[in-house]
Design a protein around this motif. Sequence first.
Motif, PDB file in Angstrom:
ATOM      1  N   LEU A 198       1.233  -0.376 -13.731  1.00  0.00           N
ATOM      2  CA  LEU A 198       1.301   0.935 -14.374  1.00  0.00           C
ATOM      3  C   LEU A 198       1.795   1.999 -13.401  1.00  0.00           C
ATOM      4  O   LEU A 198       2.613   2.843 -13.752  1.00  0.00           O
ATOM      5  CB  LEU A 198      -0.077   1.316 -14.927  1.00  0.00           C
ATOM      6  CG  LEU A 198      -0.179   2.630 -15.703  1.00  0.00           C
ATOM      7  CD1 LEU A 198       0.763   2.596 -16.905  1.00  0.00           C
ATOM      8  CD2 LEU A 198      -1.608   2.885 -16.159  1.00  0.00           C
ATOM      9  N   ALA A 199       1.287   1.930 -12.177  1.00  0.00           N
ATOM     10  CA  ALA A 199       1.719   2.887 -11.159  1.00  0.00           C
ATOM     11  C   ALA A 199       3.220   2.755 -10.889  1.00  0.00           C
ATOM     12  O   ALA A 199       3.932   3.747 -10.724  1.00  0.00           O
ATOM     13  CB  ALA A 199       0.929   2.671  -9.874  1.00  0.00           C
ATOM     14  N   LYS A 200       3.697   1.506 -10.893  1.00  0.00           N
ATOM     15  CA  LYS A 200       5.124   1.269 -10.666  1.00  0.00           C
ATOM     16  C   LYS A 200       5.948   1.828 -11.821  1.00  0.00           C
ATOM     17  O   LYS A 200       7.004   2.436 -11.611  1.00  0.00           O
ATOM     18  CB  LYS A 200       5.380  -0.236 -10.513  1.00  0.00           C
ATOM     19  CG  LYS A 200       6.821  -0.572 -10.142  1.00  0.00           C
ATOM     20  CD  LYS A 200       6.982  -2.071  -9.928  1.00  0.00           C
ATOM     21  CE  LYS A 200       8.431  -2.408  -9.562  1.00  0.00           C
ATOM     22  NZ  LYS A 200       8.616  -3.868  -9.362  1.00  0.00           N
ATOM     23  N   GLN A 201       5.460   1.639 -13.063  1.00  0.00           N
ATOM     24  CA  GLN A 201       6.170   2.158 -14.227  1.00  0.00           C
ATOM     25  C   GLN A 201       6.222   3.683 -14.204  1.00  0.00           C
ATOM     26  O   GLN A 201       7.247   4.280 -14.539  1.00  0.00           O
ATOM     27  CB  GLN A 201       5.497   1.668 -15.509  1.00  0.00           C
ATOM     28  CG  GLN A 201       5.667   0.181 -15.762  1.00  0.00           C
ATOM     29  CD  GLN A 201       4.880  -0.299 -16.969  1.00  0.00           C
ATOM     30  OE1 GLN A 201       4.123   0.453 -17.562  1.00  0.00           O
ATOM     31  NE2 GLN A 201       5.045  -1.560 -17.312  1.00  0.00           N
ATOM     32  N   ILE A 202       5.098   4.300 -13.816  1.00  0.00           N
ATOM     33  CA  ILE A 202       5.057   5.760 -13.724  1.00  0.00           C
ATOM     34  C   ILE A 202       6.047   6.254 -12.678  1.00  0.00           C
ATOM     35  O   ILE A 202       6.765   7.236 -12.887  1.00  0.00           O
ATOM     36  CB  ILE A 202       3.623   6.230 -13.384  1.00  0.00           C
ATOM     37  CG1 ILE A 202       2.693   5.964 -14.574  1.00  0.00           C
ATOM     38  CG2 ILE A 202       3.609   7.714 -13.019  1.00  0.00           C
ATOM     39  CD1 ILE A 202       1.236   6.229 -14.275  1.00  0.00           C
ATOM     40  N   LEU A 241      11.256   8.834 -11.492  1.00  0.00           N
ATOM     41  CA  LEU A 241      12.608   8.782 -10.925  1.00  0.00           C
ATOM     42  C   LEU A 241      13.658   9.034 -12.005  1.00  0.00           C
ATOM     43  O   LEU A 241      14.649   9.738 -11.767  1.00  0.00           O
ATOM     44  CB  LEU A 241      12.844   7.417 -10.263  1.00  0.00           C
ATOM     45  CG  LEU A 241      12.068   7.154  -8.956  1.00  0.00           C
ATOM     46  CD1 LEU A 241      12.268   5.712  -8.504  1.00  0.00           C
ATOM     47  CD2 LEU A 241      12.517   8.116  -7.865  1.00  0.00           C
ATOM     48  N   GLU A 242      13.435   8.463 -13.204  1.00  0.00           N
ATOM     49  CA  GLU A 242      14.374   8.675 -14.298  1.00  0.00           C
ATOM     50  C   GLU A 242      14.401  10.142 -14.713  1.00  0.00           C
ATOM     51  O   GLU A 242      15.458  10.701 -15.020  1.00  0.00           O
ATOM     52  CB  GLU A 242      13.987   7.799 -15.488  1.00  0.00           C
ATOM     53  CG  GLU A 242      14.254   6.312 -15.258  1.00  0.00           C
ATOM     54  CD  GLU A 242      13.839   5.466 -16.458  1.00  0.00           C
ATOM     55  OE1 GLU A 242      13.512   6.060 -17.509  1.00  0.00           O
ATOM     56  OE2 GLU A 242      13.840   4.233 -16.338  1.00  0.00           O
ATOM     57  N   ILE A 243      13.203  10.770 -14.743  1.00  0.00           N
ATOM     58  CA  ILE A 243      13.133  12.189 -15.099  1.00  0.00           C
ATOM     59  C   ILE A 243      13.880  13.036 -14.073  1.00  0.00           C
ATOM     60  O   ILE A 243      14.618  13.958 -14.417  1.00  0.00           O
ATOM     61  CB  ILE A 243      11.660  12.639 -15.216  1.00  0.00           C
ATOM     62  CG1 ILE A 243      11.006  11.986 -16.437  1.00  0.00           C
ATOM     63  CG2 ILE A 243      11.554  14.159 -15.313  1.00  0.00           C
ATOM     64  CD1 ILE A 243       9.510  12.191 -16.520  1.00  0.00           C
ATOM     65  N   GLU A 298      -7.403  -8.675 -12.114  1.00  0.00           N
ATOM     66  CA  GLU A 298      -6.429  -8.434 -13.179  1.00  0.00           C
ATOM     67  C   GLU A 298      -6.224  -6.950 -13.416  1.00  0.00           C
ATOM     68  O   GLU A 298      -5.102  -6.482 -13.625  1.00  0.00           O
ATOM     69  CB  GLU A 298      -6.888  -9.125 -14.469  1.00  0.00           C
ATOM     70  CG  GLU A 298      -6.841 -10.645 -14.403  1.00  0.00           C
ATOM     71  CD  GLU A 298      -7.398 -11.304 -15.653  1.00  0.00           C
ATOM     72  OE1 GLU A 298      -7.987 -10.568 -16.478  1.00  0.00           O
ATOM     73  OE2 GLU A 298      -7.259 -12.525 -15.810  1.00  0.00           O
ATOM     74  N   LEU A 299      -7.326  -6.186 -13.402  1.00  0.00           N
ATOM     75  CA  LEU A 299      -7.233  -4.735 -13.582  1.00  0.00           C
ATOM     76  C   LEU A 299      -6.435  -4.090 -12.452  1.00  0.00           C
ATOM     77  O   LEU A 299      -5.631  -3.173 -12.690  1.00  0.00           O
ATOM     78  CB  LEU A 299      -8.632  -4.119 -13.660  1.00  0.00           C
ATOM     79  CG  LEU A 299      -9.405  -4.344 -14.967  1.00  0.00           C
ATOM     80  CD1 LEU A 299     -10.837  -3.847 -14.829  1.00  0.00           C
ATOM     81  CD2 LEU A 299      -8.712  -3.635 -16.117  1.00  0.00           C
ATOM     82  N   ASN A 300      -6.655  -4.559 -11.239  1.00  0.00           N
ATOM     83  CA  ASN A 300      -5.903  -4.026 -10.092  1.00  0.00           C
ATOM     84  C   ASN A 300      -4.415  -4.320 -10.240  1.00  0.00           C
ATOM     85  O   ASN A 300      -3.566  -3.475  -9.930  1.00  0.00           O
ATOM     86  CB  ASN A 300      -6.435  -4.629  -8.788  1.00  0.00           C
ATOM     87  CG  ASN A 300      -7.792  -4.059  -8.394  1.00  0.00           C
ATOM     88  OD1 ASN A 300      -8.138  -2.933  -8.762  1.00  0.00           O
ATOM     89  ND2 ASN A 300      -8.575  -4.828  -7.645  1.00  0.00           N
ATOM     90  N   THR A 301      -4.102  -5.542 -10.726  1.00  0.00           N
ATOM     91  CA  THR A 301      -2.706  -5.907 -10.939  1.00  0.00           C
ATOM     92  C   THR A 301      -2.064  -5.009 -11.997  1.00  0.00           C
ATOM     93  O   THR A 301      -0.954  -4.501 -11.815  1.00  0.00           O
ATOM     94  CB  THR A 301      -2.599  -7.378 -11.377  1.00  0.00           C
ATOM     95  OG1 THR A 301      -3.162  -8.213 -10.354  1.00  0.00           O
ATOM     96  CG2 THR A 301      -1.142  -7.775 -11.606  1.00  0.00           C
ATOM     97  N   LYS A 302      -2.784  -4.801 -13.122  1.00  0.00           N
ATOM     98  CA  LYS A 302      -2.275  -3.936 -14.187  1.00  0.00           C
ATOM     99  C   LYS A 302      -2.126  -2.502 -13.700  1.00  0.00           C
ATOM    100  O   LYS A 302      -1.182  -1.808 -14.069  1.00  0.00           O
ATOM    101  CB  LYS A 302      -3.206  -3.993 -15.389  1.00  0.00           C
ATOM    102  CG  LYS A 302      -3.170  -5.318 -16.132  1.00  0.00           C
ATOM    103  CD  LYS A 302      -4.116  -5.317 -17.312  1.00  0.00           C
ATOM    104  CE  LYS A 302      -4.061  -6.653 -18.059  1.00  0.00           C
ATOM    105  NZ  LYS A 302      -5.000  -6.687 -19.202  1.00  0.00           N
ATOM    106  N   ASN A 303      -3.078  -2.077 -12.865  1.00  0.00           N
ATOM    107  CA  ASN A 303      -3.012  -0.722 -12.321  1.00  0.00           C
ATOM    108  C   ASN A 303      -1.774  -0.556 -11.441  1.00  0.00           C
ATOM    109  O   ASN A 303      -1.084   0.465 -11.493  1.00  0.00           O
ATOM    110  CB  ASN A 303      -4.287  -0.429 -11.528  1.00  0.00           C
ATOM    111  CG  ASN A 303      -4.342   1.009 -11.045  1.00  0.00           C
ATOM    112  OD1 ASN A 303      -4.247   1.935 -11.831  1.00  0.00           O
ATOM    113  ND2 ASN A 303      -4.499   1.188  -9.743  1.00  0.00           N
ATOM    114  N   ASP A 304      -1.493  -1.593 -10.640  1.00  0.00           N
ATOM    115  CA  ASP A 304      -0.294  -1.557  -9.787  1.00  0.00           C
ATOM    116  C   ASP A 304       0.974  -1.513 -10.631  1.00  0.00           C
ATOM    117  O   ASP A 304       1.920  -0.783 -10.321  1.00  0.00           O
ATOM    118  CB  ASP A 304      -0.266  -2.788  -8.865  1.00  0.00           C
ATOM    119  CG  ASP A 304      -1.373  -2.738  -7.809  1.00  0.00           C
ATOM    120  OD1 ASP A 304      -1.900  -1.642  -7.563  1.00  0.00           O
ATOM    121  OD2 ASP A 304      -1.703  -3.802  -7.251  1.00  0.00           O
TER     122      ASP A 304
END
Length: 307
Positions: free
Chosen positions: A70-74, A79-81, A62-68
């Motif tokens: 979060l990485a995608k959101q970052i 890209l937006e910046i 689950e932590l790995n999934t959340k980390n992935d």
Amino acid sequence: MARRNNGIGIVILFVVLSIGLLGSTGWLMTKGKGQKEVLKDVQEELQTAEAAKANLELQLQELNTKNDQLAKQIEELNLEIKDLETSGMNLSDLLVEEENKKIAYLTFDDGPSANTIKILDFLKANNIKATFFVLEKQGYDDLYKRIVDEGHAIAIHSSTHDYAEIYKNVDAFMADVKSLSDHIKDLTGVETKILRFPGGSNNRVSHRYGGSDIMTKIIPTVEEAGYVYYDWNVDSQDAAKGLQDTKVIVDSVLSQAKHNNNAVILMHDAAAKTTTVEALPAIVEGLKEQGFVFDALTTESEPVKFK
């Protein structure tokens, strides 16, 4: 005599040996039983450890999934910046723009009525969200539902709007609120926590029925029950007389809104307020020209309360 003594000795020796043998057998059996219990305990601990391991592996997954995620959101934010920088706008400019954003909250009291239908039609056509401080009325079930279904905020005004009844004491006011809250929830599934006091939080008409300190008793009780109340800082003047002139309504809103980046606009959608409906297009156009965007109130919106 010697033979007799020898016989007795042999018997005694046999008894002693038998007792010893039985004791050894019992000890071995006890020892075997103890080893089985120990083995059972070890097996149970092993099973517990394996279950704990499986749980840890699941948590790690689950932590790995959340980390992935979060990485995608970052990555998306980066890209937006970059897009903003390419367009010539940096992050600090965007934050300043957000801070200076002007929000207009169109709010309508005393509905629903036939006028509510016209207002909802206009808001839908212009993709605008508003807030409806409703009363408890029969025959308008579809309008309560439509307010919610079309993304507007449905909020509590009062069940009866009977000043003499609701403001006679705290219990009477809270009973009135509960009646309307239950009605809204039964029809829409929404348990709204947004409220506007009839007459506003500083009204004096309540003093006739509950004493000069009645609002100082009601307000904290309402807040303790989890409600957030909103007054207004822009008055359309549509309630100043039975049927207000359309131009007066438009001018009142636009002139007062100029002084508020967070404009909570008081209007009414009761059956008699036809000129409020007529004034709405000019109000929206004028507010847009002043740089306002539109939104519905939530419990997290900037507070607007009378002193």
